[in-house]
Design a protein around this motif. Sequence first.
Motif, PDB file in Angstrom:
ATOM      1  N   UNK A 238     -12.418  22.518  31.260  1.00 59.87           N
ATOM      2  CA  UNK A 238     -11.671  23.806  31.989  1.00 59.87           C
ATOM      3  C   UNK A 238     -11.602  25.094  31.125  1.00 59.87           C
ATOM      4  N   UNK A 239     -11.381  26.112  31.602  1.00 61.21           N
ATOM      5  CA  UNK A 239     -11.548  27.393  31.029  1.00 61.21           C
ATOM      6  C   UNK A 239     -10.389  27.675  29.850  1.00 61.21           C
ATOM      7  N   UNK A 240      -9.181  27.219  30.316  1.00 60.65           N
ATOM      8  CA  UNK A 240      -8.397  27.303  29.301  1.00 60.65           C
ATOM      9  C   UNK A 240      -7.947  26.420  28.300  1.00 60.65           C
ATOM     10  N   UNK A 241      -8.914  25.455  28.130  1.00 62.31           N
ATOM     11  CA  UNK A 241      -8.762  24.130  27.202  1.00 62.31           C
ATOM     12  C   UNK A 241      -9.544  24.316  25.862  1.00 62.31           C
ATOM     13  N   UNK A 242      -8.958  23.801  25.159  1.00 69.39           N
ATOM     14  CA  UNK A 242      -9.602  23.499  23.808  1.00 69.39           C
ATOM     15  C   UNK A 242     -10.198  22.279  23.343  1.00 69.39           C
ATOM     16  N   UNK A 243     -11.494  21.896  23.128  1.00 70.90           N
ATOM     17  CA  UNK A 243     -11.770  20.523  22.792  1.00 70.90           C
ATOM     18  C   UNK A 243     -10.937  20.019  21.688  1.00 70.90           C
ATOM     19  N   UNK A 265     -24.937  14.725  28.013  1.00 75.89           N
ATOM     20  CA  UNK A 265     -23.834  14.059  28.416  1.00 75.89           C
ATOM     21  C   UNK A 265     -22.949  14.717  29.093  1.00 75.89           C
ATOM     22  N   UNK A 266     -22.472  15.778  28.833  1.00 79.16           N
ATOM     23  CA  UNK A 266     -21.826  16.562  29.577  1.00 79.16           C
ATOM     24  C   UNK A 266     -22.242  17.289  30.837  1.00 79.16           C
ATOM     25  N   UNK A 267     -23.354  17.540  30.747  1.00 74.01           N
ATOM     26  CA  UNK A 267     -24.244  18.076  31.712  1.00 74.01           C
ATOM     27  C   UNK A 267     -24.178  19.547  31.978  1.00 74.01           C
ATOM     28  N   UNK A 268     -23.575  20.261  30.892  1.00 72.50           N
ATOM     29  CA  UNK A 268     -23.519  21.834  30.816  1.00 72.50           C
ATOM     30  C   UNK A 268     -24.091  22.155  29.606  1.00 72.50           C
ATOM     31  N   UNK A 269     -24.789  23.244  29.587  1.00 69.04           N
ATOM     32  CA  UNK A 269     -25.445  23.908  28.492  1.00 69.04           C
ATOM     33  C   UNK A 269     -24.360  24.511  27.561  1.00 69.04           C
ATOM     34  N   UNK A 270     -23.285  24.909  28.119  1.00 68.08           N
ATOM     35  CA  UNK A 270     -22.545  25.663  27.085  1.00 68.08           C
ATOM     36  C   UNK A 270     -20.971  25.466  27.900  1.00 68.08           C
ATOM     37  N   UNK A 271     -19.986  24.795  27.215  1.00 73.33           N
ATOM     38  CA  UNK A 271     -18.639  24.726  27.864  1.00 73.33           C
ATOM     39  C   UNK A 271     -17.933  25.884  28.068  1.00 73.33           C
ATOM     40  N   UNK A 272     -17.027  25.798  29.216  1.00 72.47           N
ATOM     41  CA  UNK A 272     -16.545  27.220  29.440  1.00 72.47           C
ATOM     42  C   UNK A 272     -15.187  27.500  28.590  1.00 72.47           C
ATOM     43  N   UNK A 273     -14.493  26.560  28.020  1.00 72.86           N
ATOM     44  CA  UNK A 273     -13.489  26.654  27.135  1.00 72.86           C
ATOM     45  C   UNK A 273     -13.890  26.721  25.680  1.00 72.86           C
ATOM     46  N   UNK A 274     -12.775  26.646  24.880  1.00 74.53           N
ATOM     47  CA  UNK A 274     -12.955  27.043  23.338  1.00 74.53           C
ATOM     48  C   UNK A 274     -13.207  25.716  22.626  1.00 74.53           C
ATOM     49  N   UNK A 275     -14.249  25.816  21.673  1.00 77.42           N
ATOM     50  CA  UNK A 275     -14.498  24.598  20.925  1.00 77.42           C
ATOM     51  C   UNK A 275     -13.163  24.085  20.108  1.00 77.42           C
ATOM     52  N   UNK A 276     -13.233  24.795  18.784  1.00 81.94           N
ATOM     53  CA  UNK A 276     -12.059  24.529  17.725  1.00 81.94           C
ATOM     54  C   UNK A 276     -10.968  25.652  18.097  1.00 81.94           C
ATOM     55  N   UNK A 277      -9.844  25.163  17.916  1.00 83.54           N
ATOM     56  CA  UNK A 277      -8.776  26.349  18.001  1.00 83.54           C
ATOM     57  C   UNK A 277      -8.083  25.814  16.693  1.00 83.54           C
ATOM     58  N   UNK A 278      -7.898  26.689  15.733  1.00 79.38           N
ATOM     59  CA  UNK A 278      -7.300  26.452  14.477  1.00 79.38           C
ATOM     60  C   UNK A 278      -6.472  27.731  14.260  1.00 79.38           C
ATOM     61  N   UNK A 279      -5.804  28.083  15.368  1.00 78.79           N
ATOM     62  CA  UNK A 279      -4.998  29.381  15.201  1.00 78.79           C
ATOM     63  C   UNK A 279      -3.553  29.058  14.891  1.00 78.79           C
ATOM     64  N   UNK A 280      -3.345  28.706  13.631  1.00 77.58           N
ATOM     65  CA  UNK A 280      -1.910  28.326  13.150  1.00 77.58           C
ATOM     66  C   UNK A 280      -1.268  29.627  12.763  1.00 77.58           C
ATOM     67  N   UNK A 281      -0.058  29.804  13.499  1.00 82.57           N
ATOM     68  CA  UNK A 281       0.629  30.760  13.058  1.00 82.57           C
ATOM     69  C   UNK A 281       1.992  30.601  12.428  1.00 82.57           C
ATOM     70  N   UNK A 282       2.230  29.384  11.992  1.00 81.14           N
ATOM     71  CA  UNK A 282       3.419  29.185  11.253  1.00 81.14           C
ATOM     72  C   UNK A 282       3.377  29.796   9.983  1.00 81.14           C
ATOM     73  N   UNK A 283       4.651  30.296   9.752  1.00 79.46           N
ATOM     74  CA  UNK A 283       4.866  31.029   8.399  1.00 79.46           C
ATOM     75  C   UNK A 283       4.976  30.131   7.228  1.00 79.46           C
ATOM     76  N   UNK A 284       4.136  30.422   6.273  1.00 85.21           N
ATOM     77  CA  UNK A 284       4.045  29.731   5.068  1.00 85.21           C
ATOM     78  C   UNK A 284       3.168  28.485   5.102  1.00 85.21           C
ATOM     79  N   UNK A 285       2.234  28.447   6.274  1.00 84.55           N
ATOM     80  CA  UNK A 285       1.326  27.200   6.027  1.00 84.55           C
ATOM     81  C   UNK A 285      -0.129  27.421   5.358  1.00 84.55           C
ATOM     82  N   UNK A 286      -0.419  26.329   4.969  1.00 78.40           N
ATOM     83  CA  UNK A 286      -1.518  26.324   3.977  1.00 78.40           C
ATOM     84  C   UNK A 286      -2.455  25.394   4.485  1.00 78.40           C
ATOM     85  N   UNK A 287      -3.555  25.850   5.129  1.00 77.54           N
ATOM     86  CA  UNK A 287      -4.670  25.186   5.660  1.00 77.54           C
ATOM     87  C   UNK A 287      -6.129  25.499   5.070  1.00 77.54           C
TER      88      UNK A 287
END
Length: 525
Positions: A238-243, A265-287
């Motif tokens: 789906x459009x709003x989803x993250x793999x 397998x999925x049947x689509x050339x390119x997915x409509x949603x996001x692939x990797x969402x690593x949007x970490x907004x936590x204060x002080x996080x280390x990633x």
Amino acid sequence: MKWPYENIGVLTTRAFRNLLNKIFGDIGSDMQEQKTRVDNLINGVEQPSEVVDMRTGRDGQTYPVARDMVLGEIGKTEAAQAKINQNNAAQLAEKANLGSGATVIIATATSSDREKKTANFVCTGVNDEVVFAQAINSLPRFQYKCVGGIFMGPTGKVLICTGKLNFGTRYSVPDGAHLIIDGIGRCYQDLAFGGNGGTIIAGTDPNGVFIAPYKTGYGDNQTVIIRNLDFRQDAVQTHNADAVNLQGLMCGGLDNVGVINDKNISGVQCQDGNGLNFNNGALGNICWVNHIEVGAFGATGGRYNAILASNHLVVDDVQLNGGSAVSNGLLVGMPGDKFTIGNIHFFGFGTPDNTTENIQLIRVGATSTSKLRATLLIRNIAYESIYGRGSTNAFIHFDDDKAEMIIDRVNANSSNDVDLLYNAHSQVYVGRYTGTKIGQARGGFSLSTPTIPDLNVQVKNNYPYSVIVYLVTTGVGTEFTGELRIADESGNSRNLGSLRSVLLPPGFSIFFTQSVPAAWYWCGV
């Protein structure tokens, strides 16, 4: 006493055997009788203390003679050692399984028989997220406190054997979890498609494959480290989803991980949603995000191959594949004070017919405050097979003018004449450029750009160093088609045609005939 013993005469075989056995019995009886008499004699006479001590075992048991004590103690030691050996064998067997305490092993339906024997959990290939959840929930739980509350989160390591886990529903990491999830290695395809036998976590849920939820305004006390495997979206997303969504981490990251859409397998050339969402907004996080590949996601507006953001995020060796269809590459959600990218490579963005508009290879989101001027540092950008144009949004797009980007080196190998810095020259600084197209971006530092002159009016480079002048279009059909001329310090000029950029030495001038460009930028080198 039985002595003297009977004489053996001429007897039948049976009689001989019976008499011999009787004589052996009498001998044994006499020996025991003599031993008992000696023991009684010894016990009847007061013995020296050291002799008495020799007949006392370690546990206080008193034996008739020292020899019995020695034999008795040896027997006890042997029995104790046998019990120890038995316990050790059990412990070694458990250790050989490795699935004890804070470590569990999961075998896939296609894992080898040996892997399945050593695994704690074996999947069937259908709805494997159920067994996967059971494995994680079997880990020890410890108390972790964060803004969102106190969580008893599972803590430990999960080892996944060779093969593919098939998730029918997206898996959500439990609150307060601290996990290390390790596969055997990356595998773009599974064995049915000629893969190399690595580890795949595949999902058919349109909402994605894996998520570490973001629950509070300050992030959660949640750690997830994922290594050596591929995630794969095996159904239309789906459009709003993250793999793969890892927004809820306080600490953790990815190492040698793929997030892949396989059109076979999925049947689509390119997915409509996001692939990797690593949007970490936590204060002080280390990633960290190292050695990853994402493709092909972000087919439509507002969706991206990858989204990266964190206060402290170190990124290196990122491969983004557009699948020759996607128009959006990387979104840097919010460049924090320690946000760096080592190497990033873009491949196959836009359709090969060069009709794709509004390609965004990199988009830098808004900074957190009006006073913060965030700087995104990138050591090396490489790009190839980029089809289309950046148009209004540019290949590198900034949501506001407070952010800037410093790129140490740009490696261009695009079959299309792509200007990477189109419409972004004033906020991007490039130390070194390698490319084959004269119209592609050159490096430099931003300068105050003079107003575009009227026809035949010269503008002189008064800086003590050379500058690169970029002739920039503002949309489809606005490319510069006039005549660009350059004049030396003596006034001698020559025609450069309709170039899109030119190196202007100190004291040299530039002017236009026939028509003027829609816009230009000056950069020092």
